[in-house]
Write a protein that holds these residues in place. Structure first.
Motif, PDB file in Angstrom:
ATOM      1  N   GLU A 109       0.822  -1.205   0.000  1.00  0.00           N
ATOM      2  CA  GLU A 109       0.000   0.000   0.000  1.00  0.00           C
ATOM      3  C   GLU A 109       0.860   1.261   0.000  1.00  0.00           C
ATOM      4  O   GLU A 109       0.519   2.259  -0.643  1.00  0.00           O
ATOM      5  CB  GLU A 109      -0.930  -0.016   1.214  1.00  0.00           C
ATOM      6  CG  GLU A 109      -1.948   1.109   1.205  1.00  0.00           C
ATOM      7  CD  GLU A 109      -2.991   0.969   2.297  1.00  0.00           C
ATOM      8  OE1 GLU A 109      -3.621   1.989   2.637  1.00  0.00           O
ATOM      9  OE2 GLU A 109      -3.172  -0.153   2.807  1.00  0.00           O
ATOM     10  N   SER A 110       1.995   1.215   0.669  1.00  0.00           N
ATOM     11  CA  SER A 110       2.859   2.398   0.744  1.00  0.00           C
ATOM     12  C   SER A 110       3.486   2.734  -0.603  1.00  0.00           C
ATOM     13  O   SER A 110       3.948   3.850  -0.819  1.00  0.00           O
ATOM     14  CB  SER A 110       3.972   2.172   1.772  1.00  0.00           C
ATOM     15  OG  SER A 110       4.843   1.130   1.341  1.00  0.00           O
ATOM     16  N   TYR A 112       1.819   2.588  -3.532  1.00  0.00           N
ATOM     17  CA  TYR A 112       0.836   3.053  -4.514  1.00  0.00           C
ATOM     18  C   TYR A 112       1.215   4.453  -4.999  1.00  0.00           C
ATOM     19  O   TYR A 112       1.710   5.278  -4.213  1.00  0.00           O
ATOM     20  CB  TYR A 112      -0.565   3.108  -3.902  1.00  0.00           C
ATOM     21  CG  TYR A 112      -1.173   1.767  -3.554  1.00  0.00           C
ATOM     22  CD1 TYR A 112      -0.692   0.579  -4.113  1.00  0.00           C
ATOM     23  CD2 TYR A 112      -2.247   1.685  -2.675  1.00  0.00           C
ATOM     24  CE1 TYR A 112      -1.256  -0.647  -3.796  1.00  0.00           C
ATOM     25  CE2 TYR A 112      -2.820   0.464  -2.352  1.00  0.00           C
ATOM     26  CZ  TYR A 112      -2.317  -0.695  -2.902  1.00  0.00           C
ATOM     27  OH  TYR A 112      -2.882  -1.904  -2.585  1.00  0.00           O
ATOM     28  N   TYR A 116      -3.469   7.746  -5.673  1.00  0.00           N
ATOM     29  CA  TYR A 116      -4.290   6.818  -4.893  1.00  0.00           C
ATOM     30  C   TYR A 116      -4.358   7.258  -3.429  1.00  0.00           C
ATOM     31  O   TYR A 116      -5.391   7.114  -2.765  1.00  0.00           O
ATOM     32  CB  TYR A 116      -3.713   5.401  -4.968  1.00  0.00           C
ATOM     33  CG  TYR A 116      -3.918   4.705  -6.288  1.00  0.00           C
ATOM     34  CD1 TYR A 116      -5.164   4.201  -6.655  1.00  0.00           C
ATOM     35  CD2 TYR A 116      -2.854   4.536  -7.170  1.00  0.00           C
ATOM     36  CE1 TYR A 116      -5.349   3.554  -7.870  1.00  0.00           C
ATOM     37  CE2 TYR A 116      -3.023   3.890  -8.387  1.00  0.00           C
ATOM     38  CZ  TYR A 116      -4.274   3.398  -8.729  1.00  0.00           C
ATOM     39  OH  TYR A 116      -4.458   2.757  -9.933  1.00  0.00           O
ATOM     40  N   LYS A 117      -3.255   7.793  -2.917  1.00  0.00           N
ATOM     41  CA  LYS A 117      -3.213   8.212  -1.519  1.00  0.00           C
ATOM     42  C   LYS A 117      -4.018   9.495  -1.309  1.00  0.00           C
ATOM     43  O   LYS A 117      -4.740   9.639  -0.317  1.00  0.00           O
ATOM     44  CB  LYS A 117      -1.756   8.393  -1.094  1.00  0.00           C
ATOM     45  CG  LYS A 117      -0.950   7.096  -1.203  1.00  0.00           C
ATOM     46  CD  LYS A 117       0.537   7.335  -1.003  1.00  0.00           C
ATOM     47  CE  LYS A 117       1.312   6.033  -1.195  1.00  0.00           C
ATOM     48  NZ  LYS A 117       2.767   6.229  -1.095  1.00  0.00           N
ATOM     49  N   ASP A 120      -7.523   8.421  -1.799  1.00  0.00           N
ATOM     50  CA  ASP A 120      -7.844   7.397  -0.804  1.00  0.00           C
ATOM     51  C   ASP A 120      -8.571   6.187  -1.385  1.00  0.00           C
ATOM     52  O   ASP A 120      -9.682   5.854  -0.986  1.00  0.00           O
ATOM     53  CB  ASP A 120      -8.667   8.019   0.335  1.00  0.00           C
ATOM     54  CG  ASP A 120      -8.724   7.101   1.553  1.00  0.00           C
ATOM     55  OD1 ASP A 120      -7.837   6.230   1.677  1.00  0.00           O
ATOM     56  OD2 ASP A 120      -9.664   7.246   2.355  1.00  0.00           O
ATOM     57  N   TYR A 121      -7.934   5.542  -2.345  1.00  0.00           N
ATOM     58  CA  TYR A 121      -8.440   4.259  -2.835  1.00  0.00           C
ATOM     59  C   TYR A 121      -7.269   3.445  -3.340  1.00  0.00           C
ATOM     60  O   TYR A 121      -6.124   3.914  -3.309  1.00  0.00           O
ATOM     61  CB  TYR A 121      -9.510   4.447  -3.907  1.00  0.00           C
ATOM     62  CG  TYR A 121      -9.033   4.926  -5.268  1.00  0.00           C
ATOM     63  CD1 TYR A 121      -9.078   4.081  -6.377  1.00  0.00           C
ATOM     64  CD2 TYR A 121      -8.568   6.224  -5.462  1.00  0.00           C
ATOM     65  CE1 TYR A 121      -8.665   4.512  -7.636  1.00  0.00           C
ATOM     66  CE2 TYR A 121      -8.153   6.664  -6.712  1.00  0.00           C
ATOM     67  CZ  TYR A 121      -8.191   5.798  -7.795  1.00  0.00           C
ATOM     68  OH  TYR A 121      -7.780   6.214  -9.039  1.00  0.00           O
ATOM     69  N   LYS A 122      -7.496   2.229  -3.768  1.00  0.00           N
ATOM     70  CA  LYS A 122      -6.401   1.372  -4.191  1.00  0.00           C
ATOM     71  C   LYS A 122      -6.696   0.768  -5.558  1.00  0.00           C
ATOM     72  O   LYS A 122      -7.860   0.672  -5.970  1.00  0.00           O
ATOM     73  CB  LYS A 122      -6.145   0.266  -3.167  1.00  0.00           C
ATOM     74  CG  LYS A 122      -7.306  -0.677  -2.950  1.00  0.00           C
ATOM     75  CD  LYS A 122      -6.958  -1.696  -1.869  1.00  0.00           C
ATOM     76  CE  LYS A 122      -8.103  -2.679  -1.642  1.00  0.00           C
ATOM     77  NZ  LYS A 122      -7.763  -3.672  -0.588  1.00  0.00           N
TER      78      LYS A 122
END
Length: 754
Positions: A109-110, A112, A116-117, A120-122
Motif C-alpha cells: 500500500e505504501s 501506490y 491513490y493516496k 484514498d483508494y487502491k
C-alpha cells in the motif's frame, strides 16, 4: 514469463524491450506501463466506465450517469466479445493484462502512486474488458462531438438553402486531403431517400458533455523525389488536450516477430503511432460523423414500446448500478432501442412532448457500439512490411474515423480514410432523425475499397489536417464535420516547396506559426479601418495598434503583439456576426465555422448576416469592423494595460497543462507559447500537439520525436516533465532504434534476446 526478457532504458527513460516471444513482449509492456503510469491507466477507464463516483463521491454522479447512458460500458462489452473470439487480440490483451497485474500485485500500500493516496483508494486488477473500455475512451475523445441538434434548430428557423450556404464544406478555400480533380472509378450505389425533410420539434438536449471539438492532428509525408535520400519522410502531430501525465507513452518493442517504436496509449498494448524498419504511419482525426440522433415516440408513459414503421417495437432495459463513495448505490435504468440508448437525462422526470403529444425521447446511434477490432489493427500496423500489409490492417479499424498516413522504405506513400462509412442519403445525420421511419435507419457500410484514399500522388506529397477529404468528384455522401481548411492549406504550401528535404523541413512545418486566416482577411479589415484614420490618430493605443497590424507578417509567434490584437478582433467580428442570429455558442448552438466568416468578408461584405438585429440601422461588414476594432483595443487596454510586453501573444494567451485529476501543483500552468488551432503549430490554451514525430525511411531509420511531459507518472520524478522544455522550443529528440546490437546513448549493450 515464458523466457528471458531484457530491458534497456536510455537516458530519457525510454524502455527498449527485448523478448523471445510475443507473450513475454506484451506482458513486459503491460508491466512497464503500470510501473510508470498505473494511476493514469486506471483513472481513464474509471472515467470511461462511469465509475468516478466510487472515487470522488456524489459530485461525479452526473458524469457517471452520462457515460452509462451513452453506452460506454455497453460498447466495451460488445468489443470484449470480439476481442475474446479473435485469437490475436485475446492473446496479446491477456499477456498485457497479466503484466499489469504482476506489477499491481507486487506493490504494498505504501508503494501506490500518490494519486491513490490523495484520493484514498487502491488499484484493481486489470482485465481485457478494461482495455476495451480504453478503446471506448479513445473513440469518445476522437468522435464524441455533435452538432445535430444545433443544425436542426438552424434548419427550422432559416431553411435548407441558408444551411447549405453557411455549412458548405466545398469552399473556394478548400485544399482537400485527396487532391482536387481526382477521378473515382466506383459503382453507383442507390440510397432510398425519404420523401420529405424531417424537422424535429423536440428541443431537449442531446449530449450534456462532449469531447473537445478541436481534437485533430496534422500528418504529412513526402516521397523520394522530394528528399535528399530518395526515400520518403513522414511526420505526425496529434492535437489533443494537454495533460500531465501525457496521454502517450514512448516505447520500443522487439521480439523475433515484431520490432516497432513509437507511442502507446496507456491501457492497451502495441504501438499506436510509430514505425518499424520497413514502414512508418501516423493518424489524424477524420472528423467523421459517427453519431446520429433519433427522435423516439413511446406508446405510453410505461415506456415499454416505441413507434417504428407503423408498429410498436419493444424497448430493452439495462440496469446500471453506480457505487458512490460514502453514499448509497444509485440504480439507473437505461432504455435501448434498435438505434441505441435513449440518452435524455430527464426521461423519467420531465418526459418532453412534441407532435402527437405522446411521451418521447432521443436515441443515440454510435458507430462505437458496433463490433470492431481496433486492437488487431494496431497489432498489424506494428508488423506491416509494405503497403499491402498496412491496407489489410486498416480493414480491422472501424471507429473513430481516422486518416491514416503511410510511408515505406520501398518508396510508397499513401493515406486512407479508415473508419467504417455508413451509406447515407444527402444530409442524413446532419439533423435529428425520425426514429419511427425505417428510411432514416442506417444502411449498409461502404465497401473498404470504396473509401477515400490516395497512393503515390503526382505531386509526391500527402497531408491531412482535419479538413474536408475530397472535392465534389467523390460519388458518395460523406457525413463529417471537418476543420476549416487553412491549417491544411498552409501545410501544403510548405510541402510543395521542399526540394532535397530532410526531417528538419517537416519539423519546421510542425512549428510553423503563419495564419492564412489573418493573411486573407486582415488587409480587408485594415482598408476599412483606414477610412477612420483621423479618428484613430487622436488616440495613442488605437494608432499604435494599427501600426502593429500593418507591419505584421501573420505569424502567431509568442513575441507577436499583432497576433493578440487580431485574435481578439476577428473573434469579436465573429461574435457580432452570429450571436444575434443564433445566440451564444453552447451545447445546442453551433456557429458557422471561421471559413464561412472568411467567405463573407472576402466575397460578400454586404451580407445580411452582418446586420445586427438589435439595432435600427442595417449594418454591413464595414460597420462591424469599425465597431469591433475600437472594442478590441479598449478591451485589451483594460485587461493588459498600455501596449507593452503584456500584449505579446505568448504572454496574453498562455498555455496550461493540467493534471488529469486537476490536482493543484501537479500541472504546468501559464506557459509562454506560440501557435494557434488554425495554423500548423496548433498549440492553444489547453490543447495542442500531444506528440510530434518525424521519420526518415531507408536502410537506416532516422527518427525524431517529443511530447510535452515525460515518461513517469510520478510528479516527484525528474522524468515527469523533462521533455517539456524541448517541446516548448519546437525541438525533437533522436529516437534510438537499433537494428542490430543495441547502442543506447552511444554505449553498446548486451541487452539482446538469445
Amino acid at each position: 514469463l515464458k523466457n528471458s526478457v531484457r530491458i534497456a532504458w536510455d537516458k530519457r527513460r525510454i524502455p527498449h524491450i527485448f523478448a523471445n516471444n510475443e507473450y513475454d513482449l506484451f506482458f513486459t509492456q503491460g508491466y512497464i506501463h503500470a510501473l510508470e503510469r498505473l494511476w493514469q491507466m486506471e483513472f481513464q477507464v474509471f472515467f470511461a466506465a462511469g465509475r468516478l463516483s466510487e472515487i470522488l463521491g456524489e459530485k461525479a454522479l452526473e458524469i457517471d450517469l452520462f457515460h452509462r447512458r451513452i453506452g460506454m460500458q455497453y460498447g466495451a462489452e460488445i468489443a470484449l466479445k470480439e476481442y475474446i473470439k479473435n485469437p490475436i487480440t485475446k492473446n496479446i490483451f491477456k499477456a498485457y493484462s497479466d503484466g499489469i497485474n504482476a506489477y499491481i500485485n507486487s506493490l504494498s500500500e505504501s508503494q501506490y502512486p500518490i494519486e491513490y493516496k490523495i484520493l484514498d483508494y487502491k488499484p484493481e486488477n486489470w482485465s481485457i474488458y478494461k482495455t476495451a473500455l480504453l478503446y471506448m475512451y479513445m473513440s469518445w475523445t476522437l468522435s464524441g462531438f455533435t452538432n445535430d441538434l444545433a443544425h436542426t434548430k438552424f434548419l427550422e428557423k432559416y431553411g435548407i438553402n441558408n444551411y447549405n450556404k453557411l455549412y458548405n464544406f466545398q469552399s473556394e478555400f478548400l485544399d482537400p486531403i485527396i487532391p482536387r480533380g481526382t477521378l473515382w472509378d466506383l459503382d453507383s450505389i442507390k440510397i432510398v431517400q425519404p420523401d420529405s425533410l424531417y424537422i424535429s420539434k423536440n428541443k431537449s438536449k442531446d449530449l450534456l458533455y462532449r469531447a473537445n471539438p478541436n481534437n485533430g492532428s496534422n500528418n504529412f509525408t513526402i516521397g523520394g523525389t522530394k528528399t535528399y535520400s530518395g526515400k520518403p519522410i513522414l511526420a505526425n502531430d496529434p492535437h489533443l488536450d494537454l495533460t500531465f501525465p501525457s496521454i502517450w507513452f514512448e516505447n520500443h518493442l522487439k521480439c523475433p516477430t515484431l520490432n516497432s517504436y513509437g507511442v502507446s496509449l496507456l491501457g492497451a498494448p502495441c504501438i499506436v503511432i510509430g514505425f518499424n524498419k520497413n514502414i512508418a504511419w501516423g493518424a489524424t482525426n477524420g472528423m467523421n460523423d459517427v453519431m446520429d440522433f433519433y427522435d423516439i415516440t413511446f406508446k405510453d408513459s410505461s415506456l415499454n414500446e416505441y413507434s417504428f414503421n407503423g408498429k410498436w417495437k419493444k424497448i430493452n432495459r439495462r440496469i446500471e448500478k453506480i457505487k458512490i463513495l460514502n453514499a448509497k448505490d444509485f440504480i439507473d435504468t437505461v432504455l435501448y432501442t434498435h438505434h441505441g440508448p435513449i440518452i435524455n437525462s430527464d426521461i423519467y422526470s420531465k418526459i418532453p412532448r412534441f407532435g402527437s403529444g405522446m411521451p418521447s425521447g432521443r436515441a443515440l446511434k454510435w458507430l462505437a457500439h458496433s463490433p470492431s477490432l481496433e486492437g488487431e489493427a494496431f497489432y498489424l500496423f506494428n508488423k506491416s512490411k509494405n503497403i499491402s500489409d498496412f491496407k489489410d490492417a486498416l480493414k480491422k479499424f472501424s471507429c473513430p474515423g481516422q486518416n491514416f498516413i503511410f510511408a515505406s522504405k520501398e518508396g510508397d506513400i499513401a493515406l486512407w480514410q479508415s473508419s467504417d462509412i455508413v451509406l447515407k442519403w444527402e444530409n442524413q445525420g446532419r439533423f435529428i432523425l425520425d426514429g419511427s421511419n425505417p428510411k432514416h435507419d442506417w444502411n449498409d457500410l461502404l465497401p473498404f475499397n470504396y473509401k477515400p484514399y490516395v497512393i503515390n500522388p503526382k505531386n509526391d506529397f500527402i497531408s491531412s489536417a482535419n479538413q474536408y477529404t475530397f472535392d465534389n468528384n467523390y460519388p458518395y455522401y460523406y457525413p463529417s464535420d471537418p476543420a476549416p481548411p487553412f491549417r491544411g492549406a498552409r501545410i501544403n504550401q510548405l510541402l510543395s516547396k521542399i526540394v532535397d528535404g530532410s526531417y528538419t523541413n517537416l519539423q519546421e512545418i510542425q512549428n510553423d506559426n503563419k495564419s492564412l486566416i489573418a493573411e486573407l482577411t486582415l488587409p480587408i479589415l485594415l482598408n476599412i479601418i483606414n477610412e477612420d484614420l483621423n479618428l484613430i490618430s487622436k488616440k495613442q493605443n488605437y494608432f499604435r495598434a494599427l501600426e502593429i497590424l500593418e507591419s505584421w507578417n501573420y505569424f502567431y509567434d509568442k513575441s507577436s503583439k499583432a497576433a493578440t490584437i487580431f485574435e481578439k478582433w476577428i473573434g469579436l467580428i465573429e461574435l457580432r456576426t452570429w450571436q444575434d442570429n443564433f445566440g451564444l455558442e453552447d451545447f445546442d448552438t453551433d456557429w458557422p465555422s471561421i471559413m464561412a466568416l472568411c467567405e463573407l468578408i472576402v466575397y460578400n461584405p454586404n451580407s445580411e448576416w452582418f446586420d445586427e438585429k438589435n439595432t435600427d440601422s442595417k449594418e454591413i461588414l464595414s460597420d462591424i469592423v469599425k465597431k469591433t476594432f475600437y472594442e478590441t483595443i479598449l478591451f485589451l487596454k483594460n485587461t493588459l494595460g498600455d501596449i507593452d510586453e503584456n500584449w505579446n501573444w505568448g504572454n496574453s494567451r498562455r498555455t496550461d497543462i493540467s493534471h488529469i485529476a486537476k490536482i493543484p501543483g501537479f500541472g504546468k500552468m501559464g506557459l509562454n507559447t506560440s501557435g494557434n488551432w488554425n495554423i500548423p503549430n496548433a498549440t492553444a490554451k489547453t490543447h495542442g500537439p500531444s506528440w510530434r514525430y518525424v521519420v526518415e525511411l531507408g536502410d537506416t531509420i532516422n527518427a525524431y520525436g517529443v511530447y510535452p511531459g515525460g515518461q513517469s507518472g510520478y510528479p516527484g520524478s525528474k522524468y515527469y516533465d523533462n521533455f517539456l522544455d524541448a517541446w516548448l522550443n519546437g525541438e525533437l529528440y533522436k529516437l534510438e532504434f537499433p537494428a542490430g546490437p543495441l547502442f543506447i546513448d552511444g554505449h553498446k549493450t548486451n541487452f539482446l534476446p538469445k
